[in-house]
Design a protein around this motif. Structure first.
Motif, PDB file in Angstrom:
ATOM      1  N   PHE A  31      -2.333 -55.408   7.369  1.00 49.43           N
ATOM      2  CA  PHE A  31      -1.983 -56.725   7.882  1.00 49.43           C
ATOM      3  C   PHE A  31      -2.630 -57.767   6.967  1.00 49.43           C
ATOM      4  O   PHE A  31      -3.769 -58.185   7.163  1.00 49.43           O
ATOM      5  CB  PHE A  31      -2.475 -56.897   9.320  1.00 49.43           C
ATOM      6  CG  PHE A  31      -1.713 -57.936  10.094  1.00 49.43           C
ATOM      7  CD1 PHE A  31      -1.836 -59.281   9.797  1.00 49.43           C
ATOM      8  CD2 PHE A  31      -0.845 -57.555  11.110  1.00 49.43           C
ATOM      9  CE1 PHE A  31      -1.135 -60.228  10.494  1.00 49.43           C
ATOM     10  CE2 PHE A  31      -0.137 -58.499  11.823  1.00 49.43           C
ATOM     11  CZ  PHE A  31      -0.270 -59.835  11.510  1.00 49.43           C
TER      12      PHE A  31
ATOM     13  N   LEU B   4      -3.285 -61.358   5.508  1.00 48.11           N
ATOM     14  CA  LEU B   4      -3.220 -62.748   5.937  1.00 48.11           C
ATOM     15  C   LEU B   4      -2.851 -63.661   4.771  1.00 48.11           C
ATOM     16  O   LEU B   4      -1.967 -64.497   4.873  1.00 48.11           O
ATOM     17  CB  LEU B   4      -4.556 -63.166   6.555  1.00 48.11           C
ATOM     18  CG  LEU B   4      -4.977 -62.363   7.800  1.00 48.11           C
ATOM     19  CD1 LEU B   4      -6.368 -62.791   8.261  1.00 48.11           C
ATOM     20  CD2 LEU B   4      -3.961 -62.536   8.924  1.00 48.11           C
ATOM     21  N   PHE B   5      -3.545 -63.476   3.640  1.00 48.50           N
ATOM     22  CA  PHE B   5      -3.196 -64.210   2.424  1.00 48.50           C
ATOM     23  C   PHE B   5      -3.887 -63.528   1.253  1.00 48.50           C
ATOM     24  O   PHE B   5      -4.717 -62.625   1.424  1.00 48.50           O
ATOM     25  CB  PHE B   5      -3.602 -65.687   2.512  1.00 48.50           C
ATOM     26  CG  PHE B   5      -5.088 -65.918   2.683  1.00 48.50           C
ATOM     27  CD1 PHE B   5      -5.916 -66.086   1.588  1.00 48.50           C
ATOM     28  CD2 PHE B   5      -5.646 -65.975   3.960  1.00 48.50           C
ATOM     29  CE1 PHE B   5      -7.279 -66.314   1.746  1.00 48.50           C
ATOM     30  CE2 PHE B   5      -7.003 -66.190   4.135  1.00 48.50           C
ATOM     31  CZ  PHE B   5      -7.818 -66.353   3.021  1.00 48.50           C
TER      32      PHE B   5
ATOM     33  N   HIS C 276      -7.138 -59.725  -1.742  1.00 47.68           N
ATOM     34  CA  HIS C 276      -6.343 -59.709  -0.523  1.00 47.68           C
ATOM     35  C   HIS C 276      -7.253 -59.935   0.683  1.00 47.68           C
ATOM     36  O   HIS C 276      -8.322 -59.336   0.771  1.00 47.68           O
ATOM     37  CB  HIS C 276      -5.618 -58.381  -0.364  1.00 47.68           C
ATOM     38  CG  HIS C 276      -4.630 -58.095  -1.454  1.00 47.68           C
ATOM     39  ND1 HIS C 276      -3.305 -58.456  -1.371  1.00 47.68           N
ATOM     40  CD2 HIS C 276      -4.782 -57.493  -2.671  1.00 47.68           C
ATOM     41  CE1 HIS C 276      -2.677 -58.077  -2.471  1.00 47.68           C
ATOM     42  NE2 HIS C 276      -3.548 -57.490  -3.269  1.00 47.68           N
TER      43      HIS C 276
ATOM     44  N   GLY D 165      -7.275 -59.659   4.779  1.00 48.01           N
ATOM     45  CA  GLY D 165      -6.554 -59.092   5.908  1.00 48.01           C
ATOM     46  C   GLY D 165      -7.342 -57.916   6.466  1.00 48.01           C
ATOM     47  O   GLY D 165      -8.559 -57.819   6.283  1.00 48.01           O
TER      48      GLY D 165
ATOM     49  N   LYS E  85       2.623 -53.181   9.977  1.00 45.10           N
ATOM     50  CA  LYS E  85       2.495 -54.588  10.350  1.00 45.10           C
ATOM     51  C   LYS E  85       3.527 -54.968  11.405  1.00 45.10           C
ATOM     52  O   LYS E  85       3.214 -55.684  12.372  1.00 45.10           O
ATOM     53  CB  LYS E  85       2.668 -55.452   9.106  1.00 45.10           C
ATOM     54  CG  LYS E  85       2.340 -56.926   9.293  1.00 45.10           C
ATOM     55  CD  LYS E  85       2.422 -57.647   7.960  1.00 45.10           C
ATOM     56  CE  LYS E  85       1.966 -59.087   8.096  1.00 45.10           C
ATOM     57  NZ  LYS E  85       1.975 -59.792   6.796  1.00 45.10           N
TER      58      LYS E  85
ATOM     59  N   THR F 153       5.669 -68.327  10.810  1.00 45.27           N
ATOM     60  CA  THR F 153       4.272 -68.626  10.515  1.00 45.27           C
ATOM     61  C   THR F 153       3.899 -68.089   9.138  1.00 45.27           C
ATOM     62  O   THR F 153       4.603 -67.228   8.590  1.00 45.27           O
ATOM     63  CB  THR F 153       3.353 -68.008  11.582  1.00 45.27           C
ATOM     64  OG1 THR F 153       3.478 -66.575  11.526  1.00 45.27           O
ATOM     65  CG2 THR F 153       3.730 -68.501  12.977  1.00 45.27           C
TER      66      THR F 153
ATOM     67  N   LEU G  71       1.898 -65.942   8.417  1.00 42.20           N
ATOM     68  CA  LEU G  71       1.433 -64.558   8.500  1.00 42.20           C
ATOM     69  C   LEU G  71       2.370 -63.587   7.778  1.00 42.20           C
ATOM     70  O   LEU G  71       1.982 -62.463   7.491  1.00 42.20           O
ATOM     71  CB  LEU G  71       1.296 -64.128   9.966  1.00 42.20           C
ATOM     72  CG  LEU G  71       0.226 -64.843  10.793  1.00 42.20           C
ATOM     73  CD1 LEU G  71       0.311 -64.390  12.248  1.00 42.20           C
ATOM     74  CD2 LEU G  71      -1.157 -64.562  10.224  1.00 42.20           C
TER      75      LEU G  71
END
Length: 364
Positions: free
Chosen positions: A54, A56-57, A68, A70, A141, A222, A224
């Protein structure tokens, strides 16, 4: 009189962006620009794909290292036994994961077996991986977001039920927020299309599918990078549930009108029967494709417009791209609810056709 909506401002903006883009292309491309364009295309594809972690950014440090941010998710494989491990072993798809003496590597969002820590994915002439692929039951995810949306819906409706119970049937708190939507689905979707006699037993499914598609589509807007309904496996499951409910709810009249349509000459009945039967399969197929294609197309166009802001690298092109992306983002909010409405409405129509009681005084 009906008011006509003018598309001239949007059309002019699109033409101006295209002109600026053409001018940039005529200015010539060097290798760095080509690499950046390839990177942006890969980023859009990555945004649309399901992943085993997962994220996030991500960002690039001054030293050129790609970082990364997440958290990993559990990978569950069946390969001569059950194997469970963290997706962090893949290091975002850059390394081979060793689990119980077996080696696995990611390739285009799927996991394949390789020969060792330095093993590679073998491709055929059509660039398809030929490596053995274990059975994959991983919590990806998309699966994580489905669970999150389930928990959100459970919280919303349980709070609504408690509010009604405490206030003797009067809405309060979450109930005030949800009651207009629930009543709209009941009074404007279920009752007119299914009928007063049968609509109640389908309300739970109609409410579930509407809120699930709506909330999951909103999450897709979003940062995400959540894109559940642009996964055709998800839309297929939703469509197949609608198909199964319709099929098992079908009354005698429903099947009679499919296989032996009353009031039609016998030769035509024989011709129409396979066509009508095929129609029962095409209807849920159209549900699946409509939801999948609309959400996927919206995300691709939106991500492309955002990428154009970095491609132009001038105030005019970047500003126009941002403006178009902003307008499209607002439209996507409408599309998120509209697709949930269409899926729910068509499902109700199919249920209504299955339980409709026809007049038996038809001429034969």
């Amino acid at each position: 009189m009906r008011r006509k909506i003018s598309l001239k401002p949007i059309t002019l903006l699109l033409l101006l962006v295209t002109f600026v883009s053409f001018g940039k292309e005529q200015g010539g491309h060097d290798e760095s620009k080509t690499d950046k364009e390839a990177e942006r295309k890969a980023y859009i594809q990555h945004h649309l794909q399901d992943t085993y972690d997962f994220g996030l950014f991500s960002y690039t440090t001054d030293k050129g290292e790609h970082k990364h941010v997440g958290f990993p998710l559990p990978v569950i494989l069946w390969d001569n036994g059950l194997k469970v491990f963290s997706s962090s072993k893949f290091h975002h798809g850059e390394t081979v994961a060793e689990v119980g003496g077996s080696f696995y590597k990611q390739h285009h969002g799927k996991i394949y077996k390789v020969d060792g820590l330095n093993g590679e994915i073998v491709l055929d002439d059509h660039h398809h991986a030929t490596n053995e692929k274990p059975l994959d039951f991983s919590i990806t995810k998309n699966v994580t977001m489905i669970i999150v949306v389930f928990l959100i819906m459970f919280f919303m409706f349980s709070r609504m039920a408690k509010a009604y119970k405490k206030n003797n049937g009067m809405p309060k708190g979450m109930g005030r927020l949800l009651e207009p939507i629930v009543l709209y689905i009941r009074d404007d979707i279920a009752r007119p299309n299914i009928g007063e006699k049968h609509y109640k037993k389908y309300m739970s499914y109609l409410l579930t599918v509407f809120f699930f598609v709506w909330i999951i589509n909103l999450f897709g807007l979003t940062p995400l990078g959540v894109n559940v309904t642009n996964n055709i496996a998800v839309t297929f499951c939703l469509a197949i549930i609608t198909y199964l409910i319709t099929t098992f709810s079908g009354k005698k009249d429903y099947w009679k009108h499919i296989f032996w349509m009353p009031g039609v000459p016998v030769p035509m009945k024989i011709i129409l029967a396979p066509i009508e039967l095929l129609g029962t399969i095409i209807k849920p197929f159209s549900l699946m494709i409509r939801l999948y294609a609309n959400i996927t197309a919206g995300h691709i166009v939106l991500m492309s417009l955002i990428a154009m802001m970095f491609t132009f690298q001038n105030w005019l092109g970047s500003s126009l791209s941002f403006l178009l992306a902003f307008v499209l983002g607002i439209l996507e909010l409408l599309v998120a609810a509209l697709q949930a409405y269409i899926f729910t409405m068509l499902s109700a129509l199919y249920f209504g056709a299955a339980v409709e009681e026809h007049d038996h005084h038809e001429a034969h």
